[in-house]
Scaffold this active site. Structure first.
Site: not given
Ligand code: ADP
Ligand code: TRP
Length: 350
Positions: A128, A207, A210
């Site tokens: 981050k 990956k 958001k």
């Molecule tokens: P982002 O990376 O979009 O901010 P979050 O960190 O809020 O997403 O993740 C919320 C949940 O979704 C977590 O359990 C995270 O491991 C899962 N997750 C987020 N992005 C992915 C991805 N590309 N593939 C698999 N799981 C994901």
């Protein structure tokens, strides 16, 4: 063609039962199919035959979002998304994290046990900061709050995506340290990471996240969805030539939505040649529209009934608070934090 309900039912049959399940998701933006396949689908499947607690992690979202209106709006949107996808408030306790302020109390107690060097090893933290998020103390102590979330409900299993694995290791370390110092108060939880969809790729092949601007939103539809799918990056192999499905982002996404038979048919078309990426994208669009159609309709119901959504969250919050407060009372006693209003108050001589 598959739908959310088919997929959740099939997965539920394979999961452990009789356990306490807990997970959270940040309301830091619109949910995408990486969140769905990496986490939410497992949350839905674990509802059956287990005791489940799912919450919207708005305290965590404050580490990256400081806009009151957006935070409120996303919190409600995430709630509607979950309900539309099939979260059943009769099966699972569904609530907003800030309805249980006890977790911040527990997080503080943990903060006093955790070396800074340990938090500085955080992969999510380093990532981050590297992406330009402001290095506020909350980003560093993020995993401590997450440990409090998990341990305060005495979770056995925490379904999350691959990127949360280290946070679960931190949680176990913190629980062990507390138990060694103060006696056995906490259970050690385990992560559940779906073996086939640890990481869902975004439209640029990285990956999906958001914060990378490469997502496909769960509730996108029609021309917006189609346009997004058409912009998935592919290589320049000409239409006639055979293509390697295992090196294609479109195929990686098709795997998530297609039945095994549909997928095999598409795989053969890739290998044969004469099947263009445009056609594969068209197929993905069709499968995805169908997959979320029922959920989309249910979402319209919740959008029209925000008061019902709030009632569900309020009831969930109340239940969660009762569980959390009972554990906190044990924690206060174990650590020697006197609360003069509680029955356990006693003067001790040293
Ligand atoms: P982002 O990376 O979009 O901010 P979050 O960190 O809020 O997403 O993740 C919320 C949940 O979704 C977590 O359990 C995270 O491991 C899962 N997750 C987020 N992005 C992915 C991805 N590309 N593939 C698999 N799981 C994901
Ligand atoms: N850190 C998680 C994420 O970014 C969200 C979260 C907060 C969480 N508290 C949790 C996940 C407790 C599981 C358990 O996705």
């Amino acid at each position: 063609m598959r739908t959310v309900a088919d997929h959740v039912r099939a997965l539920a049959a394979q999961l452990p039962k009789g356990r306490l399940i807990l997970s959270g998701i940040q309301p830091s933006g619109r949910l995408h199919i990486g969140n769905y396949f990496g986490a939410i689908r497992q949350h839905l499947a674990f509802q059956y035959g287990n005791r489940a607690f799912y919450f919207i992690a708005n305290y965590h979202a404050l580490t990256s979002l400081n806009d009151r209106e957006l935070l409120e709006a996303y919190t409600l949107e995430v709630a509607m998304d979950y309900l539309a996808l099939g979260l059943d408030p009769e099966q699972a306790t569904f609530f907003v994290q800030s309805d249980v302020p006890q977790v911040t109390e527990l997080a503080w107690i943990f903060t006093c046990l955790v070396p800074v060097s340990f938090l500085e090893k955080g992969v999510a933290y380093k990532d981050k900061i590297a992406r330009g998020l402001s290095p506020v103390a909350g980003l560093l102590t993020y995993p401590v709050l997450q440990a409090a979330d998990i341990l305060i409900y005495e979770a056995d299993i925490v379904p999350v995506g691959q990127d949360q694995k280290q946070h679960l290791e931190f949680t176990r370390d913190i629980a062990q340290k507390f138990n060694t110092l103060y006696g056995e108060v906490f259970k050690l939880p385990e992560p559940y990471i779906h073996p086939e969809v640890a990481v869902v790729p975004g439209i640029d092949g990285q990956k999906m996240s958001k914060s990378y601007g490469n997502t496909i939103e769960i509730f996108a539809s029609g021309s917006a969805l189609r346009k997004r799918i058409m912009s998935i990056v592919t290589d320049s192999t000409p239409l006639e030539a055979p293509k390697d499905p295992d090196r294609c982002t479109v195929f990686a996404l098709l795997k998530l939505f297609a039945t095994p038979e549909e997928l095999e048919e598409i795989r053969q078309a890739y290998l044969r040649g004469g099947y263009g990426y445009g056609q594969a994208k068209e197929r993905l669009y069709e499968l995805m529209e169908h997959y979320f159609e029922e959920a989309r309709q249910r979402r319209r119901y919740w959008e029209a009934h925000p008061d019902e959504v709030r009632d569900i969250l309020r009831q969930g919050g109340q239940r969660a608070r009762e569980v959390a407060e009972a554990v906190m009372e044990r924690v206060r006693q174990a650590t020697g934090l006197l609360t003069t209003y509680s029955k356990s108050f006693a003067l001790r001589k040293i």
